[in-house]
Design an enzyme around this catalytic site. Sequence first.
Site, PDB file in Angstrom:
ATOM      1  CG  HIS A 118      42.768  86.423 -63.872  1.00 23.29           C
ATOM      2  ND1 HIS A 118      41.456  86.442 -63.488  1.00 23.29           N
ATOM      3  CD2 HIS A 118      43.110  87.727 -64.001  1.00 23.29           C
ATOM      4  CE1 HIS A 118      41.023  87.681 -63.408  1.00 23.29           C
ATOM      5  NE2 HIS A 118      42.020  88.495 -63.711  1.00 23.29           N
TER       6      HIS A 118
ATOM      7  NE  ARG B  97      48.632  96.316 -65.018  1.00 24.54           N
ATOM      8  CZ  ARG B  97      47.404  96.222 -64.556  1.00 24.54           C
ATOM      9  NH1 ARG B  97      46.373  96.155 -65.381  1.00 24.54           N
ATOM     10  NH2 ARG B  97      47.179  96.205 -63.263  1.00 24.54           N
TER      11      ARG B  97
ATOM     12  CG  ASP C  36      39.583  90.487 -65.110  1.00 24.75           C
ATOM     13  OD1 ASP C  36      38.754  90.229 -64.238  1.00 24.75           O
ATOM     14  OD2 ASP C  36      40.751  90.826 -64.873  1.00 24.75           O
TER      15      ASP C  36
ATOM     16  CG  HIS D 204      35.498  91.547 -63.018  1.00 29.07           C
ATOM     17  ND1 HIS D 204      36.720  91.847 -62.453  1.00 29.07           N
ATOM     18  CD2 HIS D 204      34.608  92.405 -62.456  1.00 29.07           C
ATOM     19  CE1 HIS D 204      36.567  92.847 -61.585  1.00 29.07           C
ATOM     20  NE2 HIS D 204      35.296  93.202 -61.575  1.00 29.07           N
TER      21      HIS D 204
ATOM     22  CG  HIS E  61      38.819  87.848 -59.544  1.00 27.07           C
ATOM     23  ND1 HIS E  61      37.497  88.169 -59.621  1.00 27.07           N
ATOM     24  CD2 HIS E  61      39.441  88.601 -60.482  1.00 27.07           C
ATOM     25  CE1 HIS E  61      37.326  89.074 -60.570  1.00 27.07           C
ATOM     26  NE2 HIS E  61      38.472  89.348 -61.116  1.00 27.07           N
TER      27      HIS E  61
ATOM     28  CG  ASP F 240      43.355  89.581 -60.708  1.00 25.46           C
ATOM     29  OD1 ASP F 240      43.710  90.102 -61.786  1.00 25.46           O
ATOM     30  OD2 ASP F 240      42.429  90.035 -60.007  1.00 25.46           O
TER      31      ASP F 240
ATOM     32  CG  HIS G  56      48.765  99.125 -60.368  1.00 24.54           C
ATOM     33  ND1 HIS G  56      48.155  99.669 -61.480  1.00 24.54           N
ATOM     34  CD2 HIS G  56      47.880  98.249 -59.849  1.00 24.54           C
ATOM     35  CE1 HIS G  56      46.945  99.143 -61.614  1.00 24.54           C
ATOM     36  NE2 HIS G  56      46.753  98.273 -60.644  1.00 24.54           N
TER      37      HIS G  56
ATOM     38  CG  PHE H  94      40.604  98.249 -57.346  1.00 26.65           C
ATOM     39  CD1 PHE H  94      40.308  97.965 -56.021  1.00 26.65           C
ATOM     40  CD2 PHE H  94      39.770  99.107 -58.045  1.00 26.65           C
ATOM     41  CE1 PHE H  94      39.188  98.518 -55.402  1.00 26.65           C
ATOM     42  CE2 PHE H  94      38.642  99.668 -57.444  1.00 26.65           C
ATOM     43  CZ  PHE H  94      38.359  99.376 -56.116  1.00 26.65           C
TER      44      PHE H  94
HETATM   45 ZN   LIG Z   1      38.765  90.827 -62.411  1.00 25.89          ZN
END
Ligand SMILES: [Zn+2]
Length: 433
Positions: free
Chosen positions: A60, A64, A152, A179, A232, A305, A309, A323
């Site tokens: 996971h 990007r 997700d 998700h 997650h 996960d 950013h 997030f």
């Molecule tokens: Zn997720």
Amino acid sequence: MDLLIKNGRVVDPQSGTDDRLDVSIIDGRVAGVGTGIGAEAARTIDASGLVVAPGFIDMHVHLREPGFEEKETIRTGSRAAARGGFTTVCCMPNTNPVNDSLSVLESIRAEARKSSMVNVLPIAAVTRGLKGIELTDMAALARAGAVAFSDDGQPVGNTLIMRRALELSRSLGTFIIDHCEDKGLSAEGVMHEGRYSRRCGLKGIPAAAEEVMVVRDIRLAEMTGARVHIAHLSVKDAVRAVEEAKKRGAQVTAEATPHHLLLTDALLEGQDANFKMNPPLRSAEDVKALVEALKNGVIDAVATDHAPHTVQDKEAAFAKAPFGVIGLETAVPLLLDRFVRENIISLQRFIELLSANPARLLGLLNKGRLTVGADADITLLDFGAETVVDRDKFESKGRNSPFHGWKLKGAVVMTIVGGKVVFPFQPGTGAEG
Ligand SMILES: [Zn+2]
């Protein structure tokens, strides 16, 4: 012989191996595992005092690319993976464009072949544009190499669409990575709903927003005979739902992230957006239940996960910041220090969670094990070495780690993919700089 790894502690849960052994590699595969392998090798690595494990697999991650290259690229994400001990990563489809078509899937695979240091296995979208309305051509995407399906970042909100997706995934022999979030219930929440959200005056995401979707999708998996993998997992009641479903024989598996296993919502008082992710950091009671599930097998895999950013994105006010936190370069030392060293889980269990189990879930028969014929994807660990988490040293473009400054005992010392040493980074292989 291309590569010989001498005198390491070879730990392979799948074959039950835990011994001081040599591993020889020819043509990208494990050619031998035994004592005193003495043949001439192009390169010999002295692994005395090190653990030799089957390469770690992160089910996971968010790389990007395409669309958000300012946050991460396949190249930089793969460097972060290599440095973090991961030989294979599965990338989520919430790119721009979304990975919901053969052309996007192919472009990701092509870019990975060109610029990735590790294996990149794309996960394709369940619904077109992640909009939850119309299924993608899952059959064509699976044939073209999608390793699993997920929306997700978003749940599949419509129960009938989820049912159809599960039925189709079953007939294709694949599975859905889920998700779990009831968007109506999570609403505009930005952190876990509880005393800290009230104290911060921020909108909360109740634990039930996760639990109701976990329960719904377990029910659908049982109804359709399909496999569902809960992404997650973060709350106690969802852990209990997975545990009970497994006891009934439902085909449900689950992953947890290092941040949900180690951090609580009490850390949100400073309103630092580097602690903001979805699902959010939960209560101490939830963390306790997750750690118990890590020990007793309710959790099948640890996944990061990894969600990079830009610094600018994360400098926004807490309620407005996106997030997600990064994790590829911190997961292994965190787990070694906080769980293996503390004897909460054994080294074998740790390797199951990071390698053997993800390989099994993903159907990667030649990975997740260190036996003759397996892919020579190998991670070398040093229990004694210290890792200091330093956001300025990350290979990832992301700096958004909640673990900056942590000092950890345990380090990744080498990552080998297909018989080639990819970390430490080798000069002159195009891997530098
Ligand atoms: Zn997720």
